[in-house]
Each structure stands twice: as structure tokens, then as C-alpha cells.
Design a protein around this motif. Structure first.
Motif, mmCIF file in Angstrom:
data_model
loop_
_atom_site.group_PDB
_atom_site.id
_atom_site.type_symbol
_atom_site.label_atom_id
_atom_site.label_comp_id
_atom_site.label_asym_id
_atom_site.label_seq_id
_atom_site.Cartn_x
_atom_site.Cartn_y
_atom_site.Cartn_z
ATOM 1 N N CYS A 244 -2.177 -5.678 -7.605
ATOM 2 C CA CYS A 244 -2.006 -4.808 -6.429
ATOM 3 C C CYS A 244 -2.178 -5.615 -5.137
ATOM 4 N N CYS B 31 0.606 -7.228 -2.782
ATOM 5 C CA CYS B 31 1.133 -6.503 -1.625
ATOM 6 C C CYS B 31 0.013 -6.040 -0.691
ATOM 7 N N HIS B 32 -1.097 -5.557 -1.253
ATOM 8 C CA HIS B 32 -2.103 -4.870 -0.422
ATOM 9 C C HIS B 32 -3.132 -5.779 0.230
ATOM 10 N N SER C 107 -0.666 -0.359 2.645
ATOM 11 C CA SER C 107 -1.815 0.310 3.257
ATOM 12 C C SER C 107 -3.147 -0.299 2.831
ATOM 13 N N ARG D 63 0.647 11.480 -1.209
ATOM 14 C CA ARG D 63 -0.689 11.393 -0.605
ATOM 15 C C ARG D 63 -1.336 12.786 -0.556
ATOM 16 N N GLY E 181 6.525 5.338 0.288
ATOM 17 C CA GLY E 181 7.854 4.734 0.195
ATOM 18 C C GLY E 181 7.876 3.415 -0.561
ATOM 19 N N MET F 144 6.473 0.077 -2.965
ATOM 20 C CA MET F 144 5.408 0.460 -3.909
ATOM 21 C C MET F 144 6.120 0.978 -5.161
ATOM 22 N N TYR G 11 4.977 3.115 -12.055
ATOM 23 C CA TYR G 11 3.596 3.591 -12.189
ATOM 24 C C TYR G 11 3.515 5.003 -12.776
ATOM 25 N N SER H 210 4.254 2.396 8.004
ATOM 26 C CA SER H 210 5.602 1.939 7.650
ATOM 27 C C SER H 210 6.633 2.788 8.385
ATOM 28 N N TYR I 293 10.478 4.167 7.779
ATOM 29 C CA TYR I 293 11.632 4.284 6.875
ATOM 30 C C TYR I 293 12.779 4.910 7.656
ATOM 31 N N HIS J 45 4.843 -4.227 -13.464
ATOM 32 C CA HIS J 45 6.131 -4.111 -12.777
ATOM 33 C C HIS J 45 6.904 -5.433 -12.703
HETATM 34 C C1 HEC Z 1 5.452 -4.361 -4.193
HETATM 35 C C2 HEC Z 1 4.361 -4.057 -3.289
HETATM 36 C C3 HEC Z 1 3.261 -3.130 -3.766
HETATM 37 C C4 HEC Z 1 2.533 -3.197 -4.920
HETATM 38 C C5 HEC Z 1 2.653 -4.201 -6.063
HETATM 39 C C6 HEC Z 1 1.580 -2.143 -4.855
HETATM 40 N N1 HEC Z 1 1.729 -1.424 -3.699
HETATM 41 FE FE1 HEC Z 1 0.648 0.207 -3.134
HETATM 42 N N2 HEC Z 1 1.812 0.406 -1.458
HETATM 43 C C7 HEC Z 1 2.773 -0.495 -1.046
HETATM 44 C C8 HEC Z 1 3.312 -0.056 0.231
HETATM 45 C C9 HEC Z 1 4.387 -0.772 1.035
HETATM 46 C C10 HEC Z 1 2.638 1.135 0.555
HETATM 47 C C11 HEC Z 1 2.861 2.002 1.816
HETATM 48 C C12 HEC Z 1 4.146 2.755 1.671
HETATM 49 C C13 HEC Z 1 4.355 3.734 2.822
HETATM 50 O O1 HEC Z 1 3.933 3.428 3.949
HETATM 51 O O2 HEC Z 1 4.908 4.831 2.573
HETATM 52 C C14 HEC Z 1 1.707 1.397 -0.530
HETATM 53 C C15 HEC Z 1 0.856 2.505 -0.580
HETATM 54 C C16 HEC Z 1 -0.151 2.686 -1.527
HETATM 55 C C17 HEC Z 1 -1.097 3.776 -1.511
HETATM 56 C C18 HEC Z 1 -1.156 4.898 -0.483
HETATM 57 C C19 HEC Z 1 -2.232 4.556 0.534
HETATM 58 C C20 HEC Z 1 -2.127 5.261 1.877
HETATM 59 O O3 HEC Z 1 -3.138 5.321 2.606
HETATM 60 O O4 HEC Z 1 -1.052 5.720 2.251
HETATM 61 C C21 HEC Z 1 -1.947 3.584 -2.573
HETATM 62 C C22 HEC Z 1 -3.130 4.441 -2.985
HETATM 63 C C23 HEC Z 1 -1.514 2.369 -3.252
HETATM 64 N N3 HEC Z 1 -0.423 1.865 -2.586
HETATM 65 C C24 HEC Z 1 -2.145 1.825 -4.359
HETATM 66 C C25 HEC Z 1 -1.658 0.732 -5.075
HETATM 67 C C26 HEC Z 1 -2.257 0.223 -6.298
HETATM 68 C C27 HEC Z 1 -3.518 0.748 -6.938
HETATM 69 C C28 HEC Z 1 -1.454 -0.811 -6.720
HETATM 70 C C29 HEC Z 1 -1.573 -1.617 -7.991
HETATM 71 C C30 HEC Z 1 -1.650 -0.864 -9.226
HETATM 72 C C31 HEC Z 1 -0.382 -0.950 -5.747
HETATM 73 N N4 HEC Z 1 -0.542 -0.016 -4.776
HETATM 74 C C32 HEC Z 1 0.629 -1.899 -5.836
HETATM 75 C C33 HEC Z 1 3.192 -1.616 -1.728
HETATM 76 C C34 HEC Z 1 2.749 -2.004 -2.993
#
Ligand code: HEC
Ligand code: HEC
Length: 298
Positions: free
Chosen positions: A54, A57-58, A89, A116, A123, A126, A131, A159, A161, A197
Motif C-alpha cells: 500500500c 502509493c500511500h 490519501s 468512503r 477514484g 486505487m 480489492y 484528487s 477527476y 494487484h
Molecule cells: C496504485 C496506487 C494505490 C495503491 C496500491 C493503494 N492505494 Fe489506496 N488510494 C490511492 C489513491 C490515489 C487514493 C485517493 C483516490 C481519490 O482521491 O479518490 C486512495 C484512497 C484510499 C483510501 C481512502 C482514504 C480517504 O481518506 O479518502 C483508503 C482507505 C485506501 N486508499 C487504502 C489503501 C490500502 C489499505 C491499500 C493497500 C491494500 C491501498 N490503499 C493501495 C492509491 C492507491
């Protein structure tokens, strides 16, 4: 040839020395112990920090890699293209800038359904479509781990979009059970799809925004970054352009250390740093699955 060697070695130990067999059995037992004793929190740490990556990206990146003290704290631009500017995020337990005020069920729903607590849709990129098939137990483990990490106050840019997001990614996810680990190919498919993934990056687009599942693992998508442009490799067993002529050890080295068959250092965004610590049985399952794909040339 290389793949039959370990079996032969084990046979000769058994023949020449019964004590060796006992030691081997003991080592095998030791190797399986951590898995048996693994708590939900440990499982979550393993998933988030290794195969799910995770943080790829995060976690915000500086010129020298992940920024210290900012693990999973977001505000990292993942893609900036004409259709969207996606910023990952803050998913640490900070109540104001992260997800600390969400319930466990709300976090699980965000990960698996892309919704959420306020009803808004998460978007791309992610990988929600993958998942959705995370097992109940594994998503619960991820949530437990996310709750345990240090809360980091870090405001993440929203973000943008410029295309419509889908109203949802499908009906609410019901009960999901992981395939049995004894079925290496199916468990490997679970690791390469819903958990890691791999197949998101390594499968080309068909219809706009949709992966062409007929060409699973064939690669071809370009990724731009500070490294220039890297192109997702063909990881089907195609002999000319895929992994058909690679040994298991060569595939493992590419995944764990980012070194290609010819010794070339591979570029991001494949998260080799996370993959270095994938468990031995999970690595075996991943490789078994990749070898089971239809061989396709690109
Ligand atoms: C390929 C990149 C990528 C990966 C890998 C990824 N994420 Fe994300 N995630 C994002 C993006 C970009 C956003 C924000 C999207 C938006 O703004 O709508 C996001 C949003 C989220 C959010 C919403 C948070 C909020 O405050 O809006 C959560 C919870 C989250 N991810 C958890 C995870 C977890 C747990 C993993 C691993 C299992 C993971 N993500 C893997 C790119 C990724
Ligand atoms: C974020 C995108 C991304 C993810 C996730 C990802 N990869 Fe990759 N992978 C790439 C790219 C891009 C390359 C090519 C890099 C280069 O050529 O420098 C690559 C290269 C490879 C290679 C080397 C092939 C060759 O010909 O050198 C293998 C093997 C591989 N990936 C397997 C996997 C597996 C297995 C997973 C999941 C555990 C995975 N990848 C996850 C993007 C990704």
C-alpha cells in the motif's frame, strides 16, 4: 534442469544420513511456525508492508525514497494526466487528516468497495476492482494494522477527476474466503490479483479504464516517473517475450530484488523494496500461478 536440482539434493541427504532428514523436518516445522502463530495484526502488517505494498502509493516519496516519519501519510501524486490528478490519501490513524475517525467497517468498505463513510467514491488508480475479492479475514487484518501504525498529521491534496467516476464498483461485497493455500495456483492467483494487484500493472487496457482480462499478464503499459518510462513486462510463460525461458530463481530475483534475467536493474513503479520480504510459500504460489497462465507473446 535447474528446477529438478533441489529435489535431487534432498534425496541424497535422506539416503546418506537419517539425521539430515530429521534436521530438515525440524527446519520445515520451524519455517511453518510463524504462519501458525500469526496474529491478525501480524497478518495485516505482512500484507500491507510486503505483497499489497500500500505504501508504494500511500507513502510520500522524496528523491531518496520514502520520506522518513511519513509512512502511509499520503499527499503523494500518483498520476497527473488529462483525465485526472490522483493524490493518494493519508491512511494513518490521524483523526483530522487521516482515517482515525472511521470505524473498522468503514475502512474495510473503503478498501474493498471504494466508498468512503460520506458516500463519496474513491477514484483510480486505487485498485478497487481487485480489492473487491480480498478475503474478509485479510481485509480485517489490514484494518487492524492500519489502526496500529503511528498517526501522522499530514493534509493530503484532494484528487481531481475530470471524468465521471462510477457510482460504485459493483454491489456490496458479501462474504469472501481466500482459496486454500494448498492449491498453489489458485492461492497464487489470489496473491497476484486481489492482494498484490500485480495483474493491475501487468495487464493492458482494453475498453477505456478496463483491463483486458483476455490478455492477463501480457504487460505493455508505460509508467512515467523520475526514472523515465518503464513498460510493464510480459509475465506470462511466452518463451520469446515472457518468462517461459526463466528459472524459478530468476523470477524470484526479479520480484524480490528487481533484477531482470539478463542482470538489468528494473525501474519503478514495481515495489521491489516491499516484495523483498514476501514469504517463501507465497513466492512459490506466485510463481506457480505465473507459470499456469496461457503463454502469450507481445
Ligand atoms: C496504485 C496506487 C494505490 C495503491 C496500491 C493503494 N492505494 Fe489506496 N488510494 C490511492 C489513491 C490515489 C487514493 C485517493 C483516490 C481519490 O482521491 O479518490 C486512495 C484512497 C484510499 C483510501 C481512502 C482514504 C480517504 O481518506 O479518502 C483508503 C482507505 C485506501 N486508499 C487504502 C489503501 C490500502 C489499505 C491499500 C493497500 C491494500 C491501498 N490503499 C493501495 C492509491 C492507491
Ligand atoms: C505498480 C506496477 C507494478 C506492480 C504492482 C507489479 N509490477 Fe512487475 N513490473 C512492472 C514494470 C513497469 C516492470 C518493468 C520494469 C522495467 O522494465 O524496468 C515490471 C517487471 C516485472 C518482472 C520482470 C520481467 C522482465 O522481463 O524483466 C516480473 C517477473 C514482474 N514484474 C512480476 C511481478 C509480480 C509477480 C508482481 C506482484 C507481486 C508485480 N510484478 C507487481 C510494474 C509492476
Amino acid at each position: 534442469m535447474a528446477r529438478t536440482a533441489p529435489t535431487r539434493r534432498r534425496d541424497s541427504v535422506a539416503r546418506s544420513n537419517g539425521c539430515g532428514t530429521l534436521i530438515a523436518a525440524f527446519l520445515l516445522l520451524l519455517a511453518s511456525l510463524p504462519a501458525l502463530a500469526e496474529t491478525r495484526l501480524e497478518r495485516g502488517r505482512y500484507l500491507v508492508e510486503t505483497i499489497a505494498a500500500c505504501g508504494n502509493c500511500h507513502t510520500p516519496q522524496g528523491p531518496n525514497g520514502p520520506l522518513p516519519g511519513k509512512a502511509l501519510a499520503g499527499n503523494q501524486v500518483i498520476e497527473d494526466n488529462p483525465a485526472f490528478r490522483a493524490v493518494a490519501s493519508n491512511i494513518t490513524p490521524d483523526r483530522r487528516t487521516g482515517i482515525g475517525a472511521w470505524t473498522d467497517a468503514q475502512i474495510a468498505r473503503a478498501i474493498r468497495e471504494g466508498i468512503r463513510p460520506d458516500g463519496s467514491v474513491i477514484g483510480p488508480p486505487m485498485p478497487i476492482a481487485w480489492y473487491r475479492d480480498l478475503a474478509d479475514e485479510d481485509v480485517a487484518a489490514m484494518v487492524a494494522y492500519l489502526r496500529s501504525i503511528p498517526a501522522v498529521a499530514n493534509v493530503s491534496e484532494k484528487s481531481t477527476y475530470r471524468m465521471p467516476l462510477p457510482p460504485n464498483y459493483g454491489p456490496p461485497v458479501g462474504r469472501v474466503v481466500a482459496p486454500p493455500r494448498s492449491d498453489m495456483v489458485r492461492y497464487g492467483a489470489y496473491l497476484a490479483g486481489p492482494v498484490g494487484h500485480c495483474m493491475e500493472c501487468h495487464t493492458p487496457f482494453g475498453a477505456p479504464g478496463q483491463r483486458d482480462l483476455e490478455r492477463l499478464g501480457v504487460g505493455g503499459q508505460p509508467f512515467e516517473g523520475p526514472w523515465g518510462v518503464s513498460v510493464a513486462a510480459n509475465i506470462t510463460p511466452g518463451r520469446a517475450t515472457g518468462l517461459g525461458g526463466w528459472s524459478d530463481a530468476e523470477i524470484e530475483r526479479a520480484i524480490r530484488r528487481g533484477v531482470s534475467q539478463d542482470g538489468r536493474q528494473l525501474f519503478p513503479p514495481m515495489p521491489f523494496g516491499h516484495y523483498a520480504r514476501i514469504s517463501t510459500p507465497d513466492m512459490a504460489a506466485l510463481i506457480a500461478y505465473l507459470r499456469s497462465l496461457p503463454p502469450v507473446e507481445r
